[in-house]
Design a protein around this motif. Structure first.
Motif, short mmCIF file in Angstrom:
data_model
loop_
_atom_site.label_atom_id
_atom_site.label_comp_id
_atom_site.label_asym_id
_atom_site.label_seq_id
_atom_site.Cartn_x
_atom_site.Cartn_y
_atom_site.Cartn_z
N VAL A 113 0.84 -1.20 0.00
CA VAL A 113 0.00 0.00 0.00
C VAL A 113 0.88 1.26 0.00
O VAL A 113 0.63 2.22 -0.72
CB VAL A 113 -0.94 -0.01 1.24
N VAL A 114 1.98 1.20 0.80
CA VAL A 114 2.89 2.35 0.89
C VAL A 114 3.54 2.62 -0.47
O VAL A 114 3.57 3.75 -0.96
CB VAL A 114 3.98 2.10 1.97
N ASP A 115 4.05 1.55 -1.10
CA ASP A 115 4.69 1.70 -2.41
C ASP A 115 3.73 2.29 -3.44
O ASP A 115 4.08 3.16 -4.22
CB ASP A 115 5.19 0.34 -2.92
N ASP A 116 2.48 1.77 -3.41
CA ASP A 116 1.49 2.26 -4.36
C ASP A 116 1.22 3.75 -4.13
O ASP A 116 1.08 4.52 -5.09
CB ASP A 116 0.18 1.46 -4.23
N GLY A 117 1.17 4.13 -2.85
CA GLY A 117 0.93 5.54 -2.50
C GLY A 117 2.05 6.42 -3.03
O GLY A 117 1.81 7.48 -3.60
N LYS A 118 3.29 5.95 -2.86
CA LYS A 118 4.45 6.72 -3.34
C LYS A 118 4.42 6.86 -4.86
O LYS A 118 4.70 7.91 -5.41
CB LYS A 118 5.76 6.00 -2.94
N LYS A 119 4.09 5.76 -5.52
CA LYS A 119 4.04 5.75 -6.98
C LYS A 119 3.01 6.76 -7.48
O LYS A 119 3.25 7.52 -8.40
CB LYS A 119 3.65 4.34 -7.46
N GLU A 120 1.85 6.73 -6.82
CA GLU A 120 0.75 7.64 -7.19
C GLU A 120 1.19 9.10 -7.04
O GLU A 120 0.96 9.93 -7.91
CB GLU A 120 -0.47 7.32 -6.30
N ALA A 121 1.88 9.39 -5.90
CA ALA A 121 2.34 10.76 -5.64
C ALA A 121 3.33 11.19 -6.71
O ALA A 121 3.32 12.34 -7.17
CB ALA A 121 2.98 10.84 -4.25
N LEU A 122 4.22 10.27 -7.10
CA LEU A 122 5.21 10.58 -8.13
C LEU A 122 4.54 10.89 -9.46
O LEU A 122 4.89 11.85 -10.15
CB LEU A 122 6.15 9.38 -8.33
N GLN A 123 3.56 10.05 -9.82
CA GLN A 123 2.88 10.25 -11.10
C GLN A 123 2.15 11.59 -11.10
O GLN A 123 2.11 12.29 -12.11
CB GLN A 123 1.91 9.10 -11.37
N GLU A 124 1.59 11.94 -9.95
CA GLU A 124 0.90 13.23 -9.81
C GLU A 124 1.91 14.38 -10.05
O GLU A 124 1.60 15.35 -10.74
CB GLU A 124 0.30 13.31 -8.39
N ALA A 125 3.13 14.22 -9.47
CA ALA A 125 4.17 15.24 -9.66
C ALA A 125 4.53 15.37 -11.14
O ALA A 125 4.66 16.48 -11.66
CB ALA A 125 5.41 14.89 -8.84
N HIS A 126 4.69 14.22 -11.83
CA HIS A 126 5.02 14.27 -13.27
C HIS A 126 3.94 15.04 -14.02
O HIS A 126 4.22 15.87 -14.87
CB HIS A 126 5.10 12.87 -13.88
N ARG A 127 2.67 14.73 -13.69
CA ARG A 127 1.55 15.38 -14.40
C ARG A 127 1.55 16.88 -14.15
O ARG A 127 1.41 17.67 -15.08
CB ARG A 127 0.21 14.76 -13.94
N SER A 128 1.70 17.29 -12.88
CA SER A 128 1.65 18.72 -12.56
C SER A 128 2.77 19.47 -13.27
O SER A 128 2.58 20.59 -13.74
CB SER A 128 1.82 18.95 -11.05
N LEU A 129 3.93 18.83 -13.35
CA LEU A 129 5.07 19.48 -13.99
C LEU A 129 4.83 19.61 -15.49
O LEU A 129 5.14 20.65 -16.09
CB LEU A 129 6.34 18.67 -13.70
#
Ligand code: UDP
Ligand code: MG
Length: 232
Positions: A4-20
């Protein structure tokens, strides 16, 4: 399958890529060997041209200080003059760009190898407007590094030699890659700070000012034409 933690981190990273990608910032890569004057000249550019300066090396050193889980690994690599894995550096750069609020960045000391370059473009979908390359002899860079006294653990002759080798073998190919795309602006960086900055300024200055003082904007031409016409 991730936790669950890994998935959360992955999601946060993808969100960062999108915002950028949405921010779609202007990026200039500032490259050159260790001691070529990247940091010094970036400070000048920031002052006059509204860019935000992000030094990949400074971000990595701040990450060590913050006590992050990657700290020891990053510290060991810097002491050896080695290149930290792309995902670590890219994450720090992305975070810094998103937190900053500006949309014009000088990215100093990155990408340092082909893998850095490809991963950055792949993950962020951002390509540089151009690459500012500070070209300087090893002799001069060595002299500067040994006399700058910034308390850096990698400014000793043994690590300096390793950094030169990594620059030659891994970083120069990145500059060659961008050169083949016509994106490199090369500066003779072996001169005094003020002289180098004159060359830097010429690259960043808006074209109208750079070309000559006699060029008029379209509006000015129309006004001049109208004034002449009124006279007749
Ligand atoms: N470094 C790295 N990746 C980067 C930037 C820096 O691994 O994208 C590491 C590398 O070990 C390098 C050190 O941080 O030798 C210092 O980099 P910095 O750019 O601060 O030093 P410079 O080469 O400008 O003197
Ligand atoms: Mg630096």
């Amino acid at each position: 399958m991730g936790s669950v933690v890994d998935d959360g981190k992955k999601e946060a990273l993808q969100e960062a890529h999108r915002s950028l990608a949405d921010l779609n910032p202007t990026v200039v890569f500032v490259l050159g060997g260790p001691g070529s004057g990247k940091g010094t000249q970036c400070a000048n550019i920031v002052e006059h041209f509204g860019f935000t300066h992000l030094s990949a090396g400074d971000l990595l050193r701040a990450e060590i200080k913050s006590g992050s889980e990657n700290g020891t690994m990053i510290s060991d690599m810097i002491k050896e003059g080695k290149i930290v894995p792309s995902e670590v550096t890219i994450k720090l750069l992305e975070r810094a760009m998103l937190e900053n609020g500006n949309d014009k960045f000088l990215i100093d000391g990155f990408p340092r190898n082909e893998e850095n370059r490809a991963a950055f473009e792949d993950v962020t979908k951002i390509g540089p407007s151009f690459v500012l390359y500070f070209d300087c002899s090893e002799e001069e860079m060595e002299r500067r590094l040994l006399s700058r006294n910034q308390g850096r653990e990698d400014d000793n002759i043994e690590t300096i030699r390793k950094r030169f080798k990594v620059f030659q073998e891994s970083s120069l190919p990145v500059i060659e890659y961008y050169n083949s795309k016509g994106k490199v602006r090369k500066i003779d960086a072996g001169r005094p700070i003020e002289e180098v900055y004159e060359s830097v300024k010429a690259i960043f200055a808006p074209k109208d000012e750079k070309v000559n003082g006699h060029r008029h904007t379209l509006m000015e031409c129309l006004i001049l034409f109208w004034m002449k016409w009124c006279k007749n």
